[in-house]
Design an enzyme around this catalytic site. Structure first.
Site, mmCIF file in Angstrom:
data_model
loop_
_atom_site.group_PDB
_atom_site.id
_atom_site.type_symbol
_atom_site.label_atom_id
_atom_site.label_comp_id
_atom_site.label_asym_id
_atom_site.label_seq_id
_atom_site.Cartn_x
_atom_site.Cartn_y
_atom_site.Cartn_z
ATOM 1 N N HIS A 1 44.564 27.481 46.633
ATOM 2 C CA HIS A 1 43.932 28.789 46.371
ATOM 3 C C HIS A 1 42.806 28.972 47.389
ATOM 4 O O HIS A 1 41.769 28.343 47.281
ATOM 5 C CB HIS A 1 43.365 28.813 44.955
ATOM 6 N N HIS B 1 44.411 35.275 37.912
ATOM 7 C CA HIS B 1 42.971 35.290 37.693
ATOM 8 C C HIS B 1 42.817 35.574 36.200
ATOM 9 O O HIS B 1 42.966 36.706 35.748
ATOM 10 C CB HIS B 1 42.272 36.361 38.524
ATOM 11 N N HIS C 1 40.726 32.003 50.063
ATOM 12 C CA HIS C 1 40.547 33.338 50.631
ATOM 13 C C HIS C 1 40.233 33.164 52.109
ATOM 14 O O HIS C 1 39.125 32.783 52.466
ATOM 15 C CB HIS C 1 39.411 34.070 49.913
ATOM 16 N N HIS D 1 41.568 28.615 39.370
ATOM 17 C CA HIS D 1 40.149 28.260 39.229
ATOM 18 C C HIS D 1 39.722 28.151 37.761
ATOM 19 O O HIS D 1 38.886 28.900 37.284
ATOM 20 C CB HIS D 1 39.238 29.227 40.000
ATOM 21 N N LYS E 1 50.003 36.992 42.907
ATOM 22 C CA LYS E 1 48.684 36.817 42.308
ATOM 23 C C LYS E 1 48.339 38.052 41.487
ATOM 24 O O LYS E 1 48.396 39.166 41.992
ATOM 25 C CB LYS E 1 47.644 36.617 43.414
ATOM 26 N N ASP F 1 39.460 27.899 46.021
ATOM 27 C CA ASP F 1 38.936 29.260 45.844
ATOM 28 C C ASP F 1 37.792 29.514 46.816
ATOM 29 O O ASP F 1 36.861 30.267 46.508
ATOM 30 C CB ASP F 1 38.494 29.513 44.397
HETATM 31 ZN ZN LIG Z 1 40.031 33.362 44.309
#
Ligand SMILES: [Zn+2]
Length: 338
Positions: A16, A136, A18, A172, A99, A244
């Site tokens: 995970h 999420h 970004h 997460h 996602k 994350d």
């Molecule tokens: Zn994230």
């Protein structure tokens, strides 16, 4: 017995991350590729990665900024407008996960999902083509400390039971409730971030406000944090590392409406090693960072290795205008580049 001074692991995966796009991608991606052979790249850009065409374009941008030894694992963002056809085409384009962000829960989720259960045909299509549903897991509008547990109860448990062939990742995980839920459902796994192995709400607002420890889902109680540590070091087959890592330039963190996200990629393996070391289970770290995730995703394990050495170093305060996790602190492990 002398302490272990060198740790050699199978080349790890980050399940995970970004990586952003444009100049930010170029500024931060190095911190990921030096430690990870593969990374599951989140789709919440503006505009987001929604379709097979977007997957091709974003993958090409990442490949342009990295080396061929690094494999970006692509995702699409599931919205209320996603269809089974979009899912199948994205899977054919190589996307391994979809996602789903509920509306408004974190950075760039204003277009998030409002009608979760209306997406059942999409979830079925994901199941049928072997695409992971990456969640999420927070219910918008619920008290911030309870959002994760609420989402798990309202959505994840019933979905996991009603579609046992769908593989789901609670991203997460921040709570004891998430760990319990993963235990209960063989088709559900979770990622745990390095920072959630350290932080509680006290680190965010217990003393002076620390915007750099602010992320979504928010760090929770000591008990939650301790359960996450226990789960991460336990060798659980469906619990694995997802950093994350979410870089925001410092001015976007230190302001009246600060962004959520911790930039942990520069210290990901080192901070995880400290946790495993503290509990004298360094021999289980490889499972958490390089094996459990790949097995859950049904991908081959990486070849190649990375080495960490016991070596004290200080984390820089600022990396390319972004403040990393543990900025200014001393760490006891240093990772060599892949
Ligand atoms: Zn994230």
């Amino acid at each position: 017995m002398d302490p272990i001074t060198t740790l050699t692991l199978r080349a790890p995966d980050d399940w995970h991350v970004h990586l952003r796009d444009g100049p930010m991608l170029k500024a931060v991606v190095w911190h990921t590729i030096k430690q990870f052979r593969r990374a599951l790249v989140m789709p919440n850009l503006t505009p987001p990665v929604l379709t097979a065409d977007d997957v091709h374009a974003y993958r090409a941008e990442i490949q342009d900024a990295t080396f061929p030894t690094f494999e970006p694992l692509m995702t699409i963002k599931i919205t209320d407008r996603t269809t089974p056809e979009i899912v199948r085409a994205a899977r054919e384009a190589g996307a391994v996960a979809g996602k789903l962000y509920p509306e408004g829960v974190t950075t760039n989720s204003e277009d998030g999902v409002r009608s979760f259960w209306d997406l059942r045909p999409v979830f079925c299509a994901m199941r049928d083509c072997g695409m992971i549903l990456s969640l999420h897991a927070e219910t918008p509008g619920v008290f911030v400390m309870d959002r994760e547990a609420n989402f798990l109860h309202q959505y994840v448990s019933p979905l996991a039971v009603s579609l046992p062939g769908l593989r789901i990742v609670v991203e997460h995980a921040t709570s004891a409730a998430a760990v319990r839920l993963v235990d209960e459902h063989p088709n559900v796994g979770c990622t745990i971030t390095p920072h959630h192995l350290y932080l509680t709400l006290d680190d965010v607002v217990g003393g002076a406000l620390n915007p750099h420890a602010f992320c979504k889902p928010i760090a929770k109680t000591h008990r939650d944090r301790d359960e996450l540590v226990k789960a991460a070091i336990s060798g659980h087959p469906r619990i694995f590392l997802g950093t994350d890592s979410a870089p925001h330039v410092i001015v976007k963190k230190e302001c009246a409406s600060g962004c959520a996200g911790v930039f942990c990629a520069p210290v990901a393996l080192e901070t995880v090693a400290e946790v495993f070391d503290r509990h004298s289970v360094l021999h289980r770290m490889e499972h958490f960072v390089a094996e459990a995730g790949a097995k859950f995703y049904g991908l081959p394990l990486n070849t190649g290795q990375i080495t960490l050495r016991r070596e004290t170093w200080r984390v820089p305060e600022d990396l390319q205008g972004v403040r990393p996790f543990m900025a200014g602190k001393e760490l006891a492990w240093k990772s060599r580049s892949l």
